[in-house]
Design a protein around this motif. Sequence first.
Motif, PDB file in Angstrom:
ATOM      1  N   GLY A  35       0.580  -1.462   0.284  1.00  0.00           N
ATOM      2  CA  GLY A  35       0.128  -0.058  -0.215  1.00  0.00           C
ATOM      3  C   GLY A  35       1.000   1.367  -0.166  1.00  0.00           C
ATOM      4  O   GLY A  35       0.825   2.181  -0.752  1.00  0.00           O
ATOM      5  N   LYS A  36       2.177   1.184   0.571  1.00  0.00           N
ATOM      6  CA  LYS A  36       2.929   2.339   0.970  1.00  0.00           C
ATOM      7  C   LYS A  36       3.656   2.391  -0.740  1.00  0.00           C
ATOM      8  O   LYS A  36       3.329   3.974  -0.988  1.00  0.00           O
ATOM      9  CB  LYS A  36       3.973   2.419   2.121  1.00  0.00           C
ATOM     10  N   ALA A  37       3.357   1.096  -1.030  1.00  0.00           N
ATOM     11  CA  ALA A  37       4.148   1.304  -2.305  1.00  0.00           C
ATOM     12  C   ALA A  37       3.431   1.817  -3.681  1.00  0.00           C
ATOM     13  O   ALA A  37       3.882   3.604  -4.168  1.00  0.00           O
ATOM     14  CB  ALA A  37       4.464   0.331  -2.965  1.00  0.00           C
ATOM     15  N   ARG A  38       2.298   1.600  -3.086  1.00  0.00           N
ATOM     16  CA  ARG A  38       0.884   2.289  -4.694  1.00  0.00           C
ATOM     17  C   ARG A  38       0.788   3.540  -3.889  1.00  0.00           C
ATOM     18  O   ARG A  38       0.244   4.264  -4.758  1.00  0.00           O
ATOM     19  CB  ARG A  38      -0.152   2.124  -4.619  1.00  0.00           C
ATOM     20  N   SER A  39       1.682   4.069  -2.917  1.00  0.00           N
ATOM     21  CA  SER A  39       1.202   5.161  -2.276  1.00  0.00           C
ATOM     22  C   SER A  39       2.014   6.420  -2.730  1.00  0.00           C
ATOM     23  O   SER A  39       1.688   7.510  -3.665  1.00  0.00           O
ATOM     24  CB  SER A  39       0.486   5.724  -1.327  1.00  0.00           C
ATOM     25  N   ALA A  40       3.360   5.705  -2.862  1.00  0.00           N
ATOM     26  CA  ALA A  40       4.190   5.958  -3.251  1.00  0.00           C
ATOM     27  C   ALA A  40       4.548   6.810  -4.439  1.00  0.00           C
ATOM     28  O   ALA A  40       4.824   8.038  -5.304  1.00  0.00           O
ATOM     29  CB  ALA A  40       5.372   5.599  -2.669  1.00  0.00           C
ATOM     30  N   GLN A  41       4.111   5.968  -5.785  1.00  0.00           N
ATOM     31  CA  GLN A  41       3.894   6.105  -7.114  1.00  0.00           C
ATOM     32  C   GLN A  41       2.988   6.713  -6.895  1.00  0.00           C
ATOM     33  O   GLN A  41       2.864   7.942  -8.486  1.00  0.00           O
ATOM     34  CB  GLN A  41       3.540   5.081  -7.661  1.00  0.00           C
ATOM     35  N   ASN A  42       1.943   6.873  -6.593  1.00  0.00           N
ATOM     36  CA  ASN A  42       0.378   7.315  -6.806  1.00  0.00           C
ATOM     37  C   ASN A  42       0.642   8.722  -6.313  1.00  0.00           C
ATOM     38  O   ASN A  42       0.495   9.748  -7.640  1.00  0.00           O
ATOM     39  CB  ASN A  42      -0.783   7.070  -5.861  1.00  0.00           C
ATOM     40  N   ALA A  43       2.121   9.615  -5.362  1.00  0.00           N
ATOM     41  CA  ALA A  43       1.873  11.188  -4.894  1.00  0.00           C
ATOM     42  C   ALA A  43       3.180  11.789  -6.105  1.00  0.00           C
ATOM     43  O   ALA A  43       2.284  12.906  -6.707  1.00  0.00           O
ATOM     44  CB  ALA A  43       2.678  11.013  -3.497  1.00  0.00           C
ATOM     45  N   THR A  44       4.279  10.756  -6.835  1.00  0.00           N
ATOM     46  CA  THR A  44       4.940  10.832  -7.853  1.00  0.00           C
ATOM     47  C   THR A  44       4.198  11.576  -8.924  1.00  0.00           C
ATOM     48  O   THR A  44       4.452  12.401  -9.462  1.00  0.00           O
ATOM     49  CB  THR A  44       5.785   9.663  -8.234  1.00  0.00           C
ATOM     50  N   THR A  45       3.300  10.127  -9.845  1.00  0.00           N
ATOM     51  CA  THR A  45       2.706  10.571 -10.821  1.00  0.00           C
ATOM     52  C   THR A  45       1.337  11.780 -10.643  1.00  0.00           C
ATOM     53  O   THR A  45       1.290  12.500 -11.235  1.00  0.00           O
ATOM     54  CB  THR A  45       1.725   9.527 -11.356  1.00  0.00           C
ATOM     55  N   HIS A  46       0.781  12.097  -9.931  1.00  0.00           N
ATOM     56  CA  HIS A  46       0.091  13.348  -9.307  1.00  0.00           C
ATOM     57  C   HIS A  46       1.179  14.443  -9.745  1.00  0.00           C
ATOM     58  O   HIS A  46       0.595  15.754  -9.891  1.00  0.00           O
ATOM     59  CB  HIS A  46      -0.804  13.103  -7.653  1.00  0.00           C
ATOM     60  N   LYS A 100      14.175  17.556  -8.165  1.00  0.00           N
ATOM     61  CA  LYS A 100      13.543  17.660  -6.941  1.00  0.00           C
ATOM     62  C   LYS A 100      12.803  16.518  -6.302  1.00  0.00           C
ATOM     63  O   LYS A 100      13.389  15.501  -5.363  1.00  0.00           O
ATOM     64  CB  LYS A 100      12.690  18.397  -6.333  1.00  0.00           C
ATOM     65  N   ILE A 101      11.965  16.067  -7.279  1.00  0.00           N
ATOM     66  CA  ILE A 101      11.155  14.678  -6.937  1.00  0.00           C
ATOM     67  C   ILE A 101      12.553  13.444  -6.831  1.00  0.00           C
ATOM     68  O   ILE A 101      12.290  12.457  -5.906  1.00  0.00           O
ATOM     69  CB  ILE A 101       9.953  13.838  -7.221  1.00  0.00           C
ATOM     70  N   GLU A 102      13.795  13.906  -7.814  1.00  0.00           N
ATOM     71  CA  GLU A 102      14.414  12.478  -7.889  1.00  0.00           C
ATOM     72  C   GLU A 102      15.563  12.170  -6.574  1.00  0.00           C
ATOM     73  O   GLU A 102      15.887  11.201  -6.426  1.00  0.00           O
ATOM     74  CB  GLU A 102      15.603  12.201  -9.312  1.00  0.00           C
ATOM     75  N   ILE A 103      15.712  13.574  -6.042  1.00  0.00           N
ATOM     76  CA  ILE A 103      16.821  13.692  -5.343  1.00  0.00           C
ATOM     77  C   ILE A 103      15.724  13.365  -3.436  1.00  0.00           C
ATOM     78  O   ILE A 103      16.299  12.422  -2.941  1.00  0.00           O
ATOM     79  CB  ILE A 103      17.429  15.146  -4.527  1.00  0.00           C
ATOM     80  N   ALA A 104      14.931  13.643  -4.102  1.00  0.00           N
ATOM     81  CA  ALA A 104      13.571  13.515  -2.946  1.00  0.00           C
ATOM     82  C   ALA A 104      13.793  11.704  -2.814  1.00  0.00           C
ATOM     83  O   ALA A 104      13.699  10.796  -1.294  1.00  0.00           O
ATOM     84  CB  ALA A 104      12.459  13.728  -2.382  1.00  0.00           C
ATOM     85  N   LEU A 105      13.387  11.517  -3.832  1.00  0.00           N
ATOM     86  CA  LEU A 105      13.328   9.551  -3.959  1.00  0.00           C
ATOM     87  C   LEU A 105      14.138   8.666  -3.038  1.00  0.00           C
ATOM     88  O   LEU A 105      13.766   7.758  -2.881  1.00  0.00           O
ATOM     89  CB  LEU A 105      12.921   8.936  -5.247  1.00  0.00           C
ATOM     90  N   SER A 121       8.969   4.620  -9.397  1.00  0.00           N
ATOM     91  CA  SER A 121       9.164   5.618  -9.747  1.00  0.00           C
ATOM     92  C   SER A 121       9.987   5.847 -10.468  1.00  0.00           C
ATOM     93  O   SER A 121       9.774   7.527 -10.699  1.00  0.00           O
ATOM     94  CB  SER A 121       8.913   6.199  -7.970  1.00  0.00           C
ATOM     95  N   LEU A 122      11.037   6.034 -10.294  1.00  0.00           N
ATOM     96  CA  LEU A 122      12.484   6.265 -11.554  1.00  0.00           C
ATOM     97  C   LEU A 122      11.825   6.376 -12.485  1.00  0.00           C
ATOM     98  O   LEU A 122      11.710   7.242 -13.389  1.00  0.00           O
ATOM     99  CB  LEU A 122      13.446   5.611 -11.096  1.00  0.00           C
ATOM    100  N   ALA A 123      10.865   5.285 -13.212  1.00  0.00           N
ATOM    101  CA  ALA A 123      10.620   4.430 -14.454  1.00  0.00           C
ATOM    102  C   ALA A 123       9.733   6.040 -14.930  1.00  0.00           C
ATOM    103  O   ALA A 123       9.415   6.352 -16.021  1.00  0.00           O
ATOM    104  CB  ALA A 123      10.121   3.467 -14.589  1.00  0.00           C
ATOM    105  N   ILE A 124       8.625   5.900 -13.702  1.00  0.00           N
ATOM    106  CA  ILE A 124       7.600   7.487 -14.295  1.00  0.00           C
ATOM    107  C   ILE A 124       8.578   8.692 -14.384  1.00  0.00           C
ATOM    108  O   ILE A 124       8.146   8.871 -15.271  1.00  0.00           O
ATOM    109  CB  ILE A 124       6.510   7.219 -12.996  1.00  0.00           C
ATOM    110  N   LEU A 125       9.523   8.825 -13.850  1.00  0.00           N
ATOM    111  CA  LEU A 125      10.063  10.402 -13.570  1.00  0.00           C
ATOM    112  C   LEU A 125      10.239  10.240 -15.179  1.00  0.00           C
ATOM    113  O   LEU A 125      10.793  11.494 -15.695  1.00  0.00           O
ATOM    114  CB  LEU A 125      11.013  10.110 -12.102  1.00  0.00           C
ATOM    115  N   SER A 126      11.416   9.111 -15.067  1.00  0.00           N
ATOM    116  CA  SER A 126      11.546   8.634 -16.551  1.00  0.00           C
ATOM    117  C   SER A 126      11.549   9.160 -17.956  1.00  0.00           C
ATOM    118  O   SER A 126      11.258  10.214 -18.689  1.00  0.00           O
ATOM    119  CB  SER A 126      12.753   7.988 -16.923  1.00  0.00           C
ATOM    120  N   MET A 127       9.888   9.110 -17.254  1.00  0.00           N
ATOM    121  CA  MET A 127       9.298   9.296 -19.255  1.00  0.00           C
ATOM    122  C   MET A 127       8.268  10.413 -18.999  1.00  0.00           C
ATOM    123  O   MET A 127       7.955  10.346 -20.858  1.00  0.00           O
ATOM    124  CB  MET A 127       7.792   7.985 -18.344  1.00  0.00           C
ATOM    125  N   HIS A 128       8.116  10.820 -17.879  1.00  0.00           N
ATOM    126  CA  HIS A 128       7.860  13.003 -17.674  1.00  0.00           C
ATOM    127  C   HIS A 128       8.702  13.607 -18.016  1.00  0.00           C
ATOM    128  O   HIS A 128       8.061  14.354 -18.211  1.00  0.00           O
ATOM    129  CB  HIS A 128       6.742  12.544 -16.406  1.00  0.00           C
TER     130      HIS A 128
END
Length: 224
Positions: A35-46, A100-105, A121-128
């Motif tokens: 659940g925490k993993a999904r929450s972290a990825q959702n926050a990154t995407t949002h 900033k998100i990558e540093i915090a991640l 999460s890094l893959a999501i960041l790379s796509m964006h």
Amino acid sequence: LMTDTIAPNGHDTTRQTKANQANSKLSTGPKTDAGKARSAQNATTHALTARAIVLPTEDPAAFESHTQKLLDEYQPKTPTEAGLVKALAGATWHLHRIDKIEIALFSENSGAPDLPTQFRSLAILSMHRHRLSRQCELTRKELRDLQSDRRHAEKQQMEKAANLLEMDKEKGVPFDPVDNGFVFSTTEIETHIRRRDRAEEAKDAMLEREYRRNHPDEDDDDEE
């Protein structure tokens, strides 16, 4: 036996109490690692798909300063140019957010439960990042092309205005830029003429120097 009671405002207080008690037992956040993993990825995407350019956690004044620097750099002259600069400001702001998100991640207090989640999460960041970088590249190109076309048109108009002003001066008649369909002032046109004449003088002087370097014997003949 519990009976329902009615408050003066017409609300059923007993049923409301039961509902509150039920709600208090609901989950207030993810507790498992999944659940925490999904929450972290959702926050990154949002953070990267939010409609608002500036998030509530960001400083609006910093974004305004960021935008103003780009306006100062590109000096837009039309609403379309200004719109492109502002679009560029938004895209580059989002790219800074990714940094900033990558540093915090990957910080110790990232909240991500495991390394695989961090890399997802890094893959999501790379796509964006790829999408935003492409957007910035296209916006810059469109802006450069638009400004280049405008400057070329302005240069042609300025040269026409300069020729007409010089012609009217030779005739001894007054020249009004507005009456001739120009947006330039007389001072701007005269400044253009002076700069153009100086550039021609410099070009002639350069050609003369090159000629002398290539024909030194002619200088000797002149001295004799």
